[in-house]
Motif scaffolding. Structure first.
Motif, PDB file in Angstrom:
ATOM      1  N   GLU A  10       0.850  -1.181   0.000  1.00 52.40           N
ATOM      2  CA  GLU A  10       0.000   0.000   0.000  1.00 52.40           C
ATOM      3  C   GLU A  10       0.891   1.240   0.000  1.00 52.40           C
ATOM      4  O   GLU A  10       2.079   1.176   0.329  1.00 52.40           O
ATOM      5  N   TYR A  11       0.306   2.362  -0.375  1.00 54.49           N
ATOM      6  CA  TYR A  11       1.070   3.606  -0.449  1.00 54.49           C
ATOM      7  C   TYR A  11       1.207   4.217   0.941  1.00 54.49           C
ATOM      8  O   TYR A  11       0.343   4.041   1.804  1.00 54.49           O
ATOM      9  N   VAL A  33     -11.841  10.702  -5.250  1.00 51.74           N
ATOM     10  CA  VAL A  33     -12.064   9.587  -6.171  1.00 51.74           C
ATOM     11  C   VAL A  33     -10.712   9.033  -6.611  1.00 51.74           C
ATOM     12  O   VAL A  33      -9.873   9.764  -7.155  1.00 51.74           O
ATOM     13  N   ASP A  34     -10.493   7.760  -6.354  1.00 49.88           N
ATOM     14  CA  ASP A  34      -9.285   7.049  -6.767  1.00 49.88           C
ATOM     15  C   ASP A  34      -9.634   6.266  -8.026  1.00 49.88           C
ATOM     16  O   ASP A  34     -10.357   5.267  -7.966  1.00 49.88           O
ATOM     17  N   ILE A  35      -9.140   6.725  -9.178  1.00 48.27           N
ATOM     18  CA  ILE A  35      -9.523   6.145 -10.467  1.00 48.27           C
ATOM     19  C   ILE A  35      -8.521   5.066 -10.869  1.00 48.27           C
ATOM     20  O   ILE A  35      -7.315   5.261 -10.791  1.00 48.27           O
ATOM     21  N   LEU A  98     -10.740  15.495  -4.850  1.00 50.01           N
ATOM     22  CA  LEU A  98      -9.481  14.882  -5.253  1.00 50.01           C
ATOM     23  C   LEU A  98      -9.732  13.864  -6.344  1.00 50.01           C
ATOM     24  O   LEU A  98     -10.630  13.026  -6.230  1.00 50.01           O
ATOM     25  N   VAL A  99      -8.944  13.935  -7.397  1.00 49.14           N
ATOM     26  CA  VAL A  99      -8.862  12.873  -8.394  1.00 49.14           C
ATOM     27  C   VAL A  99      -7.472  12.270  -8.269  1.00 49.14           C
ATOM     28  O   VAL A  99      -6.468  12.961  -8.445  1.00 49.14           O
ATOM     29  N   ALA A 100      -7.414  10.989  -7.928  1.00 49.66           N
ATOM     30  CA  ALA A 100      -6.142  10.291  -7.759  1.00 49.66           C
ATOM     31  C   ALA A 100      -6.057   9.134  -8.738  1.00 49.66           C
ATOM     32  O   ALA A 100      -7.079   8.535  -9.110  1.00 49.66           O
ATOM     33  N   ALA A 101      -4.848   8.819  -9.148  1.00 51.79           N
ATOM     34  CA  ALA A 101      -4.589   7.640  -9.966  1.00 51.79           C
ATOM     35  C   ALA A 101      -3.247   7.070  -9.521  1.00 51.79           C
ATOM     36  O   ALA A 101      -2.235   7.772  -9.543  1.00 51.79           O
ATOM     37  N   ALA A 102      -3.242   5.824  -9.093  1.00 48.90           N
ATOM     38  CA  ALA A 102      -2.037   5.192  -8.549  1.00 48.90           C
ATOM     39  C   ALA A 102      -1.606   4.041  -9.455  1.00 48.90           C
ATOM     40  O   ALA A 102      -2.337   3.056  -9.602  1.00 48.90           O
ATOM     41  N   ILE A 129      -1.264  12.059  -9.305  1.00 48.89           N
ATOM     42  CA  ILE A 129      -0.853  10.880 -10.058  1.00 48.89           C
ATOM     43  C   ILE A 129       0.370  10.312  -9.354  1.00 48.89           C
ATOM     44  O   ILE A 129       1.423  10.956  -9.290  1.00 48.89           O
ATOM     45  N   VAL A 130       0.230   9.127  -8.784  1.00 53.34           N
ATOM     46  CA  VAL A 130       1.292   8.558  -7.965  1.00 53.34           C
ATOM     47  C   VAL A 130       1.658   7.164  -8.460  1.00 53.34           C
ATOM     48  O   VAL A 130       0.869   6.484  -9.131  1.00 53.34           O
TER      49      VAL A 130
END
Length: 262
Positions: A10-11, A33-35, A98-102, A129-130
């Motif tokens: 996990e991050y 939102v984690d896309i 939040l818009v996140a993309a991992a 973006i991570v």
């Protein structure tokens, strides 16, 4: 493939802490939102550490991935998982904090994803973006495993990403965001952390790397496992533990304030 995700980390909290610092002006009523959430490897840290307990949505097109995320033993009341795509999020304009993309944005249609993110983010909302990689200082366990994969997988480079066609290409998130001209305060941060893992756990973690699927298909499962096992054994302590270093890369940007928005 889903079973391999259980060996991915996990991050770290420090990533979420940085996002918190960027979103201090965004009311808690707006969700994150984690896309491309996968099995929730970034969704859960967001749900734990976003202040103050902001609702978090894990958006993932794969039903199998969503089931694995929902079946995770940790119960977090402020998180839920839904079907959805980066290119058509389905949220109303100016409705998301939040818009996140991992480890996912490199597979999106970048132009459409960034336009959708711009559309749904509230003023001062955050785009994150991570990704993470194993630390690969010379002759480290990460360096040796990446070198093995570079030898076995055609076109693979440890700094490259696989696109939607499965081909490897360089992806500069900061350049993509800046070129879109939709966001402000575009910047990058690096986060490092270290874990201790048993030898067999490190081998399993290496098998969970995406190019490992191609390496396994090329030379066979047993020869590939043997090659990994020999590398990991060289870095094991007498107690059978390996120090595994991770390097997280984050690219962050803010939605323009009201009045400065296109």
């Amino acid at each position: 493939m889903v079973s391999r995700y259980s060996h991915r980390p996990e991050y770290p909290k420090q990533m979420v802490d940085h996002i918190n610092s960027l979103m201090s002006r965004v009311p808690v009523r707006y969700p994150a939102v984690d896309i491309g959430a996968g099995t929730g490897l970034f969704t859960r840290p967001l749900a734990r550490f976003l202040e103050p307990s902001r609702a978090v949505i894990g958006m993932e097109p794969s039903a199998e991935m969503r089931r694995a995320a929902k079946d995770h033993p940790e119960e977090l009341e402020n998180v839920r998982y839904i079907a959805g795509f980066a290119e058509e999020v389905g949220y109303a304009s100016r409705s998301v904090a939040l818009v996140a993309a991992a480890c996912a944005a490199h597979r999106f249609d970048k132009h459409t994803f960034l336009a959708e993110s711009h559309r749904i983010l509230v003023p001062h909302g955050c785009l994150a973006i991570v990704e993470y990689r194993w630390g690969d200082t010379q002759n480290s366990v990460g360096d040796e495993i990446y070198s093995l994969l570079e030898r076995l997988v055609d076109g693979y480079d440890r700094r490259a990403h696989s696109n939607s066609a499965g081909e490897y290409e360089m992806f500069d998130a900061a350049d993509a965001i800046s070129s879109a001209g939709l966001f402000t305060n575009v910047h990058q941060r690096i986060f490092t952390w270290t874990v201790q893992r048993q030898t067999e756990q490190v081998v399993s973690a290496a098998m969970a790397l995406t190019p490992s699927l191609k390496a396994e298909a090329k030379i066979g499962r047993e020869p590939f496992l043997q090659a990994l096992g020999e590398i990991v054994a060289r870095h094991s302590s007498s107690a059978g533990n390996v120090e595994l270093n991770y390097v997280g890369h984050g690219t962050f940007a803010l939605e323009r304030a009201s009045g400065a928005r296109d």
